[in-house]
Design a protein around this motif. Structure first.
Motif, PDB file in Angstrom:
ATOM      1  N   ARG A 173      53.403 108.746 -27.710  1.00  0.00           N
ATOM      2  CA  ARG A 173      52.376 108.152 -27.085  1.00  0.00           C
ATOM      3  C   ARG A 173      53.458 106.874 -26.458  1.00  0.00           C
ATOM      4  O   ARG A 173      53.187 106.221 -25.671  1.00  0.00           O
ATOM      5  CB  ARG A 173      51.476 107.541 -28.071  1.00  0.00           C
ATOM      6  CG  ARG A 173      50.602 106.411 -27.293  1.00  0.00           C
ATOM      7  CD  ARG A 173      49.780 107.069 -26.104  1.00  0.00           C
ATOM      8  NE  ARG A 173      48.676 107.588 -26.671  1.00  0.00           N
ATOM      9  CZ  ARG A 173      47.838 108.375 -25.686  1.00  0.00           C
ATOM     10  NH1 ARG A 173      48.287 108.264 -24.411  1.00  0.00           N
ATOM     11  NH2 ARG A 173      46.646 108.595 -26.205  1.00  0.00           N
ATOM     12  N   ALA A 191      46.263 100.824 -19.786  1.00  0.00           N
ATOM     13  CA  ALA A 191      45.117 101.346 -20.449  1.00  0.00           C
ATOM     14  C   ALA A 191      44.225 102.287 -20.136  1.00  0.00           C
ATOM     15  O   ALA A 191      43.613 103.229 -20.584  1.00  0.00           O
ATOM     16  CB  ALA A 191      44.372 100.144 -21.035  1.00  0.00           C
ATOM     17  N   ILE A 196      42.999 104.184 -23.233  1.00  0.00           N
ATOM     18  CA  ILE A 196      43.020 103.587 -24.373  1.00  0.00           C
ATOM     19  C   ILE A 196      42.769 102.095 -24.022  1.00  0.00           C
ATOM     20  O   ILE A 196      42.721 101.734 -22.918  1.00  0.00           O
ATOM     21  CB  ILE A 196      44.473 103.727 -25.063  1.00  0.00           C
ATOM     22  CG1 ILE A 196      45.351 103.421 -24.267  1.00  0.00           C
ATOM     23  CG2 ILE A 196      44.729 105.395 -25.535  1.00  0.00           C
ATOM     24  CD1 ILE A 196      46.906 103.382 -24.598  1.00  0.00           C
ATOM     25  N   SER A 197      42.727 101.309 -25.309  1.00  0.00           N
ATOM     26  CA  SER A 197      42.175  99.710 -25.037  1.00  0.00           C
ATOM     27  C   SER A 197      43.594  99.252 -24.743  1.00  0.00           C
ATOM     28  O   SER A 197      44.639  99.501 -24.847  1.00  0.00           O
ATOM     29  CB  SER A 197      41.434  99.364 -26.295  1.00  0.00           C
ATOM     30  OG  SER A 197      42.614  99.085 -27.325  1.00  0.00           O
ATOM     31  N   ASN A 199      44.307  96.262 -25.879  1.00  0.00           N
ATOM     32  CA  ASN A 199      44.970  95.818 -27.107  1.00  0.00           C
ATOM     33  C   ASN A 199      45.777  96.862 -27.967  1.00  0.00           C
ATOM     34  O   ASN A 199      46.889  96.730 -28.221  1.00  0.00           O
ATOM     35  CB  ASN A 199      43.834  95.453 -28.374  1.00  0.00           C
ATOM     36  CG  ASN A 199      44.391  94.520 -29.283  1.00  0.00           C
ATOM     37  OD1 ASN A 199      45.048  93.659 -29.267  1.00  0.00           O
ATOM     38  ND2 ASN A 199      44.137  95.286 -30.572  1.00  0.00           N
ATOM     39  N   THR A 200      45.329  98.127 -27.619  1.00  0.00           N
ATOM     40  CA  THR A 200      46.116  99.294 -28.104  1.00  0.00           C
ATOM     41  C   THR A 200      47.478  99.226 -27.316  1.00  0.00           C
ATOM     42  O   THR A 200      48.679  99.612 -28.011  1.00  0.00           O
ATOM     43  CB  THR A 200      45.497 100.649 -27.895  1.00  0.00           C
ATOM     44  OG1 THR A 200      44.397 100.528 -29.056  1.00  0.00           O
ATOM     45  CG2 THR A 200      46.448 101.784 -28.496  1.00  0.00           C
ATOM     46  N   ASN A 203      49.842  96.863 -28.566  1.00  0.00           N
ATOM     47  CA  ASN A 203      50.490  97.161 -29.888  1.00  0.00           C
ATOM     48  C   ASN A 203      51.687  98.236 -29.863  1.00  0.00           C
ATOM     49  O   ASN A 203      52.544  98.042 -30.447  1.00  0.00           O
ATOM     50  CB  ASN A 203      49.538  97.726 -30.860  1.00  0.00           C
ATOM     51  CG  ASN A 203      48.320  96.657 -31.282  1.00  0.00           C
ATOM     52  OD1 ASN A 203      48.765  95.425 -31.357  1.00  0.00           O
ATOM     53  ND2 ASN A 203      47.511  97.077 -31.815  1.00  0.00           N
ATOM     54  N   HIS A 204      51.345  99.439 -28.763  1.00  0.00           N
ATOM     55  CA  HIS A 204      52.534  99.670 -28.652  1.00  0.00           C
ATOM     56  C   HIS A 204      53.915  99.755 -27.940  1.00  0.00           C
ATOM     57  O   HIS A 204      54.903  99.680 -28.122  1.00  0.00           O
ATOM     58  CB  HIS A 204      52.065 100.956 -27.437  1.00  0.00           C
ATOM     59  CG  HIS A 204      51.058 102.203 -28.229  1.00  0.00           C
ATOM     60  ND1 HIS A 204      51.510 102.575 -29.191  1.00  0.00           N
ATOM     61  CD2 HIS A 204      50.005 102.815 -27.764  1.00  0.00           C
ATOM     62  CE1 HIS A 204      50.421 103.647 -29.585  1.00  0.00           C
ATOM     63  NE2 HIS A 204      49.414 103.853 -28.654  1.00  0.00           N
TER      64      HIS A 204
END
Length: 233
Positions: A173, A191, A196-197, A199-200, A203-204
């Motif tokens: 990912r 995103a 995906i969001s 925010n995710t 983080n990645h």
């Protein structure tokens, strides 16, 4: 009769629509006078700060935005990011006195297509507008050399890290996110692409930078290409 934004650009001879944003009225006026006398170029509006730039770009849908960096209320960098989100088709050229490397790098990361110093002749601006509208990226020669130097420095640091330790392993990912970062996509676009969001995605990206011990998205891409973790075609 008002023009339908959806059909704008459908006619090959449509003028290049330019929005001028600068907090110095005399400079704006000088640009407007030069561009107004050019065939195929239309000045559709003038703004005096970054907030006006964002609002006017959303309303007028310009092809080109000529904008200063140091402005009241919102900086040109902040305005550039917001305009690219609201009007992705708009091409933004920073026209500024700032020869600071940080301003150049931040402008590029924000989505600017050009970075020109105000030391250029005002008569060169129409040519720059046409060049950017035609798909070129423009950077003043003195600033371009700084950009090349920075990339060379990043590559050298990546090579030194490669000799010291093996490349950290990224998850599949994280590799997907890194490939999209390398294509120039922002967090919101990534995103949507990966379902995906936002925010995710953040983080990645943070995890990628921590694993690679880097400080910026630009460094991550240069490092990944150097390590053959991905290829940019």
């Amino acid at each position: 009769m008002s023009e339908n934004p959806e059909t704008r650009g459908a006619v090959a001879n449509d003028p290049i629509r330019v929005l001028i944003v600068d907090d110095h009225a005399l400079f704006r006026r000088g640009l407007e006078m030069v561009l107004a006398g050019e065939d195929g170029i239309e000045v559709i509006g003038e703004g005096s700060d970054g907030l006006e730039a964002i609002e006017m770009a959303g309303d007028l849908l310009p092809d080109i935005v000529l904008m200063d960096i140091r402005m009241p209320r919102r900086s040109g960098i902040e305005a550039c990011t917001a305009i690219k989100d609201a009007v992705p088709s708009a091409k933004i050229v920073m026209l500024t006195i700032s020869d600071e490397e940080e301003d150049l790098f931040e402008a590029i990361k924000a989505g600017a297509t050009g970075y020109l110093l105000k030391e250029i002749s005002i008569d060169e601006v129409p040519q720059a507008v046409r060049a950017v509208h035609g798909g070129q990226s423009l950077i003043s020669p003195s600033m371009a050399s700084k950009l090349i130097t920075e990339f060379a420095s990043l590559a050298k640091r990546s090579e030194e890290r490669q000799q010291q330790v093996p490349a950290p392993k990224l998850t599949e990912r994280e590799m997907e996110v890194l490939r999209l970062v390398a294509r120039g996509l922002g967090n919101r676009e990534i995103a949507k692409e990966l379902f995906i969001s936002e925010n995710t995605v953040k983080n990645h990206v943070r995890n990628i930078l921590e694993k690679l011990q880097l400080h910026s998205r630009m460094e991550a891409v240069v490092y990944a290409v150097r390590e053959k973790l991905l290829e940019i075609t």
